[in-house]
Design an enzyme around this catalytic site. Structure first.
Site, PDB file in Angstrom:
ATOM      1  N   PHE A  64       9.867  20.991  22.140  1.00  0.00           N
ATOM      2  CA  PHE A  64      10.391  19.899  22.178  1.00  0.00           C
ATOM      3  C   PHE A  64      10.431  19.169  23.590  1.00  0.00           C
ATOM      4  CE2 PHE A  64      13.702  21.393  19.021  1.00  0.00           C
ATOM      5  CZ  PHE A  64      12.760  21.073  18.115  1.00  0.00           C
ATOM      6  N   ASP A  87      27.826  12.692   8.777  1.00  0.00           N
ATOM      7  CA  ASP A  87      28.829  13.657   8.240  1.00  0.00           C
ATOM      8  C   ASP A  87      28.693  13.811   6.891  1.00  0.00           C
ATOM      9  OD1 ASP A  87      31.438  14.419   7.337  1.00  0.00           O
ATOM     10  OD2 ASP A  87      31.970  14.158   9.550  1.00  0.00           O
ATOM     11  N   HIS A  88      28.281  15.051   6.540  1.00  0.00           N
ATOM     12  CA  HIS A  88      27.940  15.374   4.972  1.00  0.00           C
ATOM     13  C   HIS A  88      28.852  15.068   4.010  1.00  0.00           C
ATOM     14  CE1 HIS A  88      29.173  19.498   5.527  1.00  0.00           C
ATOM     15  NE2 HIS A  88      29.041  19.454   4.086  1.00  0.00           N
ATOM     16  N   LYS A 113      29.527  12.874  -0.061  1.00  0.00           N
ATOM     17  CA  LYS A 113      29.761  13.519  -1.408  1.00  0.00           C
ATOM     18  C   LYS A 113      30.414  12.341  -2.291  1.00  0.00           C
ATOM     19  CE  LYS A 113      31.396  17.609   1.045  1.00  0.00           C
ATOM     20  NZ  LYS A 113      30.631  18.923   0.378  1.00  0.00           N
ATOM     21  N   GLU A 165      38.155  27.022   2.579  1.00  0.00           N
ATOM     22  CA  GLU A 165      37.024  27.721   2.367  1.00  0.00           C
ATOM     23  C   GLU A 165      37.138  29.218   1.876  1.00  0.00           C
ATOM     24  OE1 GLU A 165      33.361  26.124   4.107  1.00  0.00           O
ATOM     25  OE2 GLU A 165      34.587  26.143   5.953  1.00  0.00           O
ATOM     26  N   ASP A 183      34.810  22.093  14.157  1.00  0.00           N
ATOM     27  CA  ASP A 183      33.618  22.427  12.928  1.00  0.00           C
ATOM     28  C   ASP A 183      34.064  21.398  11.666  1.00  0.00           C
ATOM     29  OD1 ASP A 183      31.480  23.919  11.914  1.00  0.00           O
ATOM     30  OD2 ASP A 183      33.036  24.844  10.487  1.00  0.00           O
ATOM     31  N   HIS A 194      34.861  16.162   9.501  1.00  0.00           N
ATOM     32  CA  HIS A 194      34.944  15.852   7.770  1.00  0.00           C
ATOM     33  C   HIS A 194      36.207  15.367   7.800  1.00  0.00           C
ATOM     34  CE1 HIS A 194      30.954  17.855   7.997  1.00  0.00           C
ATOM     35  NE2 HIS A 194      31.467  18.925   8.288  1.00  0.00           N
TER      36      HIS A 194
HETATM   37  C1  BG6 Z   1      29.849  22.341   7.759  1.00  0.00           C
HETATM   38  C2  BG6 Z   1      30.595  23.401   8.757  1.00  0.00           C
HETATM   39  O1  BG6 Z   1      29.836  21.091   8.496  1.00  0.00           O
HETATM   40  O2  BG6 Z   1      30.655  22.278   6.548  1.00  0.00           O
HETATM   41  C3  BG6 Z   1      30.862  24.573   8.002  1.00  0.00           C
HETATM   42  O3  BG6 Z   1      29.723  23.569   9.754  1.00  0.00           O
HETATM   43  C4  BG6 Z   1      31.343  24.411   6.424  1.00  0.00           C
HETATM   44  O4  BG6 Z   1      31.436  25.733   8.728  1.00  0.00           O
HETATM   45  C5  BG6 Z   1      30.857  23.311   5.804  1.00  0.00           C
HETATM   46  O5  BG6 Z   1      31.534  25.665   5.751  1.00  0.00           O
HETATM   47  C6  BG6 Z   1      31.664  22.829   4.638  1.00  0.00           C
HETATM   48  O6  BG6 Z   1      31.034  21.855   3.954  1.00  0.00           O
HETATM   49  P1  BG6 Z   1      31.128  22.009   2.264  1.00  0.00           P
HETATM   50  O7  BG6 Z   1      30.322  20.923   1.802  1.00  0.00           O
HETATM   51  O8  BG6 Z   1      30.605  23.266   1.625  1.00  0.00           O
HETATM   52  O9  BG6 Z   1      32.415  21.743   2.071  1.00  0.00           O
END
Ligand code: BG6
Length: 662
Positions: free
Chosen positions: A112, A203-204, A208, A242, A261, A266
């Site tokens: 990089f 932010d994944h 959803k 989780e 995290d 999230h």
């Molecule tokens: C991530 C975290 O951003 O999201 C992880 O770094 C976590 O620690 C995960 O397990 C949870 O994502 P999801 O989509 O499984 O709820």
């Protein structure tokens, strides 16, 4: 499911495929040999391709330091155990689609910080652009640690990537900074090279469907908006449980913890969606402005206020029946400091200081190695006055609750009370539910499809803006500061597979409230009686379960007594005593007992006493009877289970007779 919902579902299904595909572009992935690419990005591209949403004029160039060839890169992504065949999310794998897609992938190794490498990348991107007629569009995906962002931006500029036809957009992965200061610095670094409207911070959770639906639900249905405020809502709970532990990510996680995290990103994003004001339109900036305003209205605690409003936890080991360690505690995990003070669990009470939410506590809770995997948002309404029911058997009313099941169960549920048929006025909790699976046909997505798709179309709605990221860090910062200055004295303070540390319960109990626990089918399936049961049966059982609190020393079951109910321990410990009163076993959070009562009329074979204050869920035989009478098709399965798992011989007549007595 109502007729209307079914109709709606079929319209959604018919409209599949009419969407435009992604815009043409070359996607240049930095850090392409990492986990994110193989587990999420590539399965997402594959889903888009299968659904006809990926343009034919789309190619991928991966880069990372690992010295492999394009052929090896593609072979790795195609492999059985570590490639698409392991990570795709579709019911069936379509090899032809995959071959077509992977044929558009290539790879170039390099560092990089080597500008020459970037010049070679540029030549390759231009060549791919001509071959695939992408109009010069380039989507950069930074799937690397944030410390490389500045260098990558600098070298992209030096290699001339900013010139030429078409658009340039960058998707940046989380974590965006590790605290407020580093986030400000990172924003400055990236914004020195690109404009805000070129930067797409992922932010994944916003990918959803169930999270996106929070906006659709709130703003397309008029019946809830008048109630969406402190006049009618008592509190809101965000719960992200989780069951996984830190696994192989100890090195990263030990510097992070659940606040960085999960919560700062999230959970705060979901909070913003649920609580923001209605935007003027669905334009990306109209929505993001409201989100930013909401986060800016969250009260920022002083470090001194933190312990009153935010608590933390860390998981300890789990033990088997002989007292041997079954699975290690957090401090014994790989790459974790044996004295670590990093929190693997946190619970917070936040307040939003605006007109709409004044005085409504917002509770957040998240942790790893908990009893279940489940994300849900519970909106708890104020209770109706019970005084009206004077002179009836009803002495207490439950709050109405609107539950958004985000994952793994996807749906929305409205909980209310109904009169139990019969001459007396008695109430029971019932629900109205919407399940995504029943209404829509769509395949399961990874969440990244919509991110990549909207970025190519220049739609930033689902991405974070610099002010939003900074506002979120401002809320988290005093908490992080306080925790850093005062390492926890009581860690580890919760056992693996439990419902979390006691401090989290105390936090709400001080306010006279309780966490609303959503029992998941998976948790129920831990008891042999329900393992592998039909989802309808599991759901009916879950709804029929009622909470009960018992104090330390109280007897829950007595030896010889006729059995009438089954118990699930939500929190606390119970002792199993033999006939001579000796403790032969301790049961804890997540354990079940007494389920034979649901199959046969037998006296209890042991005594069970609460060793601590316990919160239990109870399934009464009479409720199970009602379920079996409503769904007699499940009786056969119960008989089989009784036989195979409990060595009990029960005939259909005996079972139904037993359950007709209530
Ligand atoms: C991530 C975290 O951003 O999201 C992880 O770094 C976590 O620690 C995960 O397990 C949870 O994502 P999801 O989509 O499984 O709820």
């Amino acid at each position: 499911m109502t007729e209307n919902a079914k109709t709606f579902g079929s319209i959604g299904a018919e409209s599949e495929g009419v969407d435009l595909p992604t815009e043409p572009c070359v996607m240049l992935i930095f850090g392409a040999t990492g986990d994110l690419t193989k587990r999420l990005l590539v399965p997402a591209l594959y889903n888009l391709a299968c659904d006809g949403l990926l343009s034919d004029r789309f190619a991928v160039l991966g880069t990372a330091t690992r010295q492999i060839t394009s052929e090896q890169f593609c072979a790795n992504l195609s492999s059985e155990d570590e490639g698409i065949r392991a990570f795709h999310t579709r019911k069936a794998f379509d090899a032809k689609r995959w071959d077509d897609l992977i044929g558009r992938f290539s790879y170039q190794a390099g560092s990089f910080d080597d500008v020459e490498h970037f010049k070679r990348l540029r030549a390759s991107v231009e060549k791919l652009g001509e071959q695939y007629k992408t109009g010069g569009n380039v989507l950069f995906y930074f799937a690397t640690a944030p410390r490389f962002f500045g260098t990558i931006c600098d070298n992209l500029k030096k290699a001339g990537f900013q010139q030429g036809e078409g658009w340039r957009r960058i998707i940046v992965e989380k974590p965006f900074g590790t605290d407020l200061e580093s986030a400000l610095k990172l924003n400055q670094e990236v914004l020195a090279y690109w404009n805000e409207d070129q930067i797409y911070r992922v932010d994944h959770y916003l990918g959803k469907e169930t999270v996106q639906n929070l906006l659709a639900f709130r703003f397309s249905n008029s019946m809830f908006e008048p109630l969406w405020n402190s006049n009618y809502i008592d509190n809101i709970q965000f719960n992200v449980c989780e069951s996984v532990d830190v696994g192989s990510r100890g090195g990263y996680y030990d510097k992070s913890g659940v606040m960085r995290d999960m919560m700062q990103n999230h959970m705060f994003q979901m909070l913003a969606y649920l609580c923001m004001e209605p935007p003027g339109s669905f334009d990306p900036d109209a929505i993001r402005n409201e989100k930013a305003k909401l986060l800016e209205s969250v009260r920022i605690y002083t470090p001194e206020e933190v312990p009153e409003h935010v608590v933390r936890g860390q998981y300890g080991p789990s033990f088997d029946d002989k007292g041997e360690v079954q699975k290690p505690g957090y401090r014994e995990e790989k790459d974790v400091d044996p004295q670590s003070s990093t929190e693997t669990f946190a619970a917070a009470r936040l307040m939003i200081d605006n007109w709409r939410w004044n005085g409504v506590p917002i509770y957040l809770r998240s942790g790893k190695a908990l009893w279940k995997r489940g994300t849900e948002i519970v909106v708890e309404f104020k209770k109706a006055p019970v005084s009206l029911f004077r002179g009836t058997p009803v002495t207490e009313l439950s709050a109405n609750r609107l539950v958004f099941h985000v994952q793994p169960y996807q749906g929305i549920e409205l909980l209310f009370q109904a009169k139990i048929p019969g001459p007396r006025l008695q109430l029971q909790n019932v629900d109205m539910g919407f399940q995504y699976g029943a209404a829509f046909k769509a395949s399961r997505y990874t969440g990244y499809e919509v991110m990549i798709y909207s970025c190519t179309h220049g739609d930033a709605t689902l991405f974070s803006r610099s002010d939003l990221v900074e506002a979120a860090w401002r809320i988290a910062q005093p908490i992080l500061d306080y925790w850093k200055a005062t390492p926890a004295q009581d860690f580890p303070n919760y056992t693996r597979n439990s419902w979390g540390p006691k401090v989290a319960y105390d936090l709400l109990e001080r306010d006279g409230r309780k966490w609303f626990e959503v029992v998941t089918p998976e948790a129920l399936e831990q008891t042999p009686l329900f393992k592998g049961a039909d989802p309808v049966l599991l759901n009916s059982v879950i709804l029929a379960m009622t909470p009960r609190t018992v104090t330390r020393g109280e007897f829950i079951i007595k030896h010889g007594e006729m059995a009438n109910e089954m118990f699930l321990i939500c929190r606390g410990e119970v002792e199993v005593l033999n006939a001579s009163g000796h403790c032969i076993r301790i049961l804890k959070d997540g354990d079940f007992f007494g389920e034979i009562a649901l199959i046969q009329s037998v006296p209890r074979t042991a005594t069970i006493r609460a060793a601590t204050l316990c919160d239990l869920f109870v399934l009464k035989k009479k409720d199970f009877s009602r379920i079996l009478r409503d769904h007699p098709q499940f009786a056969e399965a119960v008989i089989d289970v009784a036989n195979v798992r409990y060595q009990l011989t029960v005939t259909m007549d005996e079972l139904m007779n037993y359950h007709s007595q209530d």
